[in-house]
Design a protein around this motif. Sequence first.
Motif, short mmCIF file in Angstrom:
data_model
loop_
_atom_site.label_atom_id
_atom_site.label_comp_id
_atom_site.label_asym_id
_atom_site.label_seq_id
_atom_site.Cartn_x
_atom_site.Cartn_y
_atom_site.Cartn_z
N GLN A 410 -15.96 40.05 36.44
CA GLN A 410 -16.79 40.47 35.32
C GLN A 410 -16.28 39.94 33.99
N ASN A 411 -15.03 39.46 33.98
CA ASN A 411 -14.44 39.03 32.71
C ASN A 411 -13.97 37.58 32.70
N TYR A 412 -13.90 36.94 33.88
CA TYR A 412 -13.36 35.59 33.96
C TYR A 412 -14.30 34.66 34.73
N GLN A 413 -14.23 33.38 34.38
CA GLN A 413 -14.88 32.32 35.15
C GLN A 413 -13.81 31.29 35.51
N PHE A 414 -13.88 30.78 36.74
CA PHE A 414 -12.83 29.91 37.26
C PHE A 414 -13.29 28.46 37.28
N TRP A 415 -12.46 27.60 36.70
CA TRP A 415 -12.68 26.16 36.71
C TRP A 415 -11.50 25.50 37.42
N PHE A 416 -11.72 24.28 37.91
CA PHE A 416 -10.70 23.59 38.69
C PHE A 416 -10.56 22.16 38.18
N TYR A 417 -9.30 21.74 37.99
CA TYR A 417 -9.07 20.40 37.46
C TYR A 417 -8.53 19.49 38.55
N MET A 418 -9.11 18.30 38.64
CA MET A 418 -8.72 17.29 39.63
C MET A 418 -8.18 16.07 38.90
N TYR A 419 -7.04 15.56 39.37
CA TYR A 419 -6.45 14.36 38.77
C TYR A 419 -5.77 13.55 39.86
N PRO A 420 -5.53 12.25 39.63
CA PRO A 420 -4.84 11.43 40.63
C PRO A 420 -3.35 11.77 40.63
N SER A 421 -2.90 12.47 41.65
CA SER A 421 -1.55 13.01 41.61
C SER A 421 -0.47 11.98 41.90
N GLY A 422 -0.85 10.72 42.11
CA GLY A 422 0.16 9.69 42.32
C GLY A 422 0.72 9.14 41.03
N GLN A 423 0.09 9.41 39.89
CA GLN A 423 0.56 8.87 38.61
C GLN A 423 1.50 9.85 37.93
N PRO A 424 2.30 9.40 36.95
CA PRO A 424 3.22 10.31 36.25
C PRO A 424 2.47 11.51 35.68
N PHE A 425 3.13 12.67 35.69
CA PHE A 425 2.43 13.89 35.31
C PHE A 425 2.03 13.88 33.84
N TRP A 426 2.75 13.14 32.98
CA TRP A 426 2.35 13.12 31.57
C TRP A 426 1.08 12.32 31.36
N LYS A 427 0.83 11.33 32.23
CA LYS A 427 -0.44 10.61 32.16
C LYS A 427 -1.59 11.53 32.58
N SER A 428 -1.37 12.34 33.62
CA SER A 428 -2.39 13.30 34.04
C SER A 428 -2.62 14.34 32.96
N ALA A 429 -1.54 14.76 32.27
CA ALA A 429 -1.69 15.74 31.20
C ALA A 429 -2.52 15.17 30.05
N GLU A 430 -2.33 13.90 29.77
CA GLU A 430 -3.13 13.27 28.71
C GLU A 430 -4.61 13.24 29.09
N GLN A 431 -4.90 12.93 30.35
CA GLN A 431 -6.29 12.92 30.81
C GLN A 431 -6.88 14.33 30.78
N MET A 432 -6.09 15.32 31.18
CA MET A 432 -6.58 16.69 31.18
C MET A 432 -6.89 17.15 29.77
N ARG A 433 -6.07 16.76 28.80
CA ARG A 433 -6.33 17.13 27.41
C ARG A 433 -7.69 16.61 26.96
N GLU A 434 -7.98 15.37 27.30
CA GLU A 434 -9.28 14.79 26.93
C GLU A 434 -10.42 15.48 27.66
N ASP A 435 -10.22 15.79 28.93
CA ASP A 435 -11.28 16.43 29.72
C ASP A 435 -11.55 17.85 29.25
N LEU A 436 -10.50 18.57 28.84
CA LEU A 436 -10.70 19.91 28.31
C LEU A 436 -11.47 19.87 27.00
N ALA A 437 -11.13 18.89 26.16
CA ALA A 437 -11.87 18.75 24.90
C ALA A 437 -13.34 18.43 25.17
N LYS A 438 -13.58 17.63 26.19
CA LYS A 438 -14.95 17.27 26.54
C LYS A 438 -15.73 18.48 27.02
#
Length: 719
Positions: A410-438
């Motif tokens: 009743q209070n939350y909605q669940f979203w799921f983030y997918m990224y290519p886990s073979g790349q360095p995690f900071w590269k994935s974090a940069e992509q996630m930042r852009e996707d969250l902004a989008k």
Amino acid sequence: MQHQARRSGQAVRPTRPHRPTDVVRALLVVACALSLFPGCVTLDQALLRRTAFVAQLGAGSALSVRKTPRNPLQNELNLLGWQGPSPSERTYQVLRRFGLEGVYHQDPQDALGQLRTIVASEPHLEPMYALAELSYIQGFKAKSARSHDRAMSLFAESLVTSYDYLFSPRLAGERNAYDPQFRGICDLYNVSLEEILRLLRKNGSLENGGSTSLVVDERVLPIEVRLEGRWHDSELEKLEFASDYEVEGLENKHHTYGLGVPLIAVRRDGAVPTIEDAFFPKGLSFPVTAFFREAPDSATNVAGAPRYVIQLLDPLDGPEVEIADRRAPLESDISTPLAYFMNDPVVGTHVLATFALLDADFAEDYVGLYMLEPYDPNKIPVVMVHGLWSSPTTWMEMFNDLRSMPEIRQNYQFWFYMYPSGQPFWKSAEQMREDLAKVVHTLDPDRRSTQMERMVLVGHSMGGLVSRLQTIDSGDRFWRLVSDKPLEQLAADQGSKHELQQVLYFEPNPFIQRVVSIGTPYHGSHFANGTTQWLSHQLFALSSQSTKETRELIEQNPNFFNNTDLLTINTSVDSLSPESPFLPVMLEAETAPWVHYHNVIGVLEDTSLLGKMGVQFQPEGDGIVPLDSARIPGVESELIVPAGHMVVHQHPLTILEVRRILLLHLAEGGRDVRIDRSIMPASHEQSPADVTVNHAIPASNPLPVVRLDDNGVPLASEP
């Protein structure tokens, strides 16, 4: 304030233990790796689906088809007996009381007609129940004899009679919710409605927004079928019956009891241009409950008879319906539709995670944020971030359990983030930042939702590192690892400079207020050793465009970088090495003062003989991440659970901890976390009262006590 709890006993078994084993996974890796070498096929969607299909054959499905649909009256009415269905003892008693037992055995239709006359002239609960039950039995026999029109009429009589039993104002004084017959009439309502829906689907009439008619004792009852709630009419591609399936891919099956027929609604991709359309996965299915009632918007038709409607309701949107100032709970099944979605080989196997691990270019088609329900501006987003060699499917166990809790859904909605886990995690974090902004810009362009600004991230393993990077102010700490010269002096075009800045400069996302990390290697993992790093270099392929641009930057600026190793790290395994210079700098960076951090750590008990003697050859931890690596200062809570790395986020204690944190998040934000459990049976007339419900949680894992003032506003929380 930290709280820590060690649990004794056996660790929870992994979700779907018959899913791909380590051997199957290893074979998949080899098969996928071979496709990367010259002369072999490359990774594409066609290969993905073929490989996933083969993997599913060896691993099992998320659900199976039942030989016969689940029916609560199967034993009571002997539906599958060799002598055929037979009435219950209470119905036989009604027949004897009215002198109809012999008539029923000689001519059931004559007995039904006489009983119908008795009910019409002097309606009482006992004969009405008998009429509903006998009509269902005769309809069942007619369907078996393939007399579908007659079966439809008899099922309709059972349904309408059951509805009157439950909701007719004339019978309010007679109903007894404690009589087993009350539940029996609910079952008759449900099974009759399901039989009608099955016959409607057979003749092609079960279409959203369509209309049909039922014939009851020569009376024609027009009925409208319509989808109501958050989903659009055109999004409904087909309906399946939850009773046809047995869930095998989820540990828990969440089914609530009431009125209605639980259905699986399969969404039609791209059917309607909604704002969420870009975030829905293909083949998504969602729960629907079919509910039969008198039309609430019009009392009668032109002939003066009641008008009826079959509503297709979202049980997650509202757990009950209101009829004539009474509320009745919906029968619902939220786990079977989820398992139906997971039964797709690409979704339900480890193949997509493997392909995305091996080839970042291939993963580009799948990277991004996924939603399984329509966006609700009044609910707080919880974004779940998977780890290395994983995908959003890994969260389905936790999602299934959390969504079953009314105070959470009743209070939350669940979203799921997918990224290519073979790349360095900071590269994935940069992509996630852009996707969250989008996603924020897409769903809430005018910034009207205050709940969007209270986002919670839940990250497993490497996903915890990706999540933490969304909340730190790195300044130029990461940049100083690679160069002591200003970025502006780099000989490169503005696009390349911007890309480098995005990867090495992080600022806290103002929308994120809480982060929960689970089994996260904050100080690296010895799993990232020389052997695994060499293998990752041979098998993993970073984005070809990104790799090319990095090489060109280094070549064009030969004396600019003092550490090119960090720039050329091209796999996630390298980035997770305990010797990685990125990790300590990340932990030293300033965190946003408005963000709260929580940590869950898996620790396996050493059950070997030497382990019981106190001799340890491996560091204490979850088998992949040592305990010391998973611990960090500055968290508000730390919980240790007895689970291995691959399943620590699926452990029941972890799920309860996430629930506790989400309720704490509500309380600290001034949200009323009360839930209304007071759904009254149709026989009750009093107004329901709001009640506060505390689920049973171990004493060492306390649920915040939320106290309310006279206006229902939460006061200070107490542990």
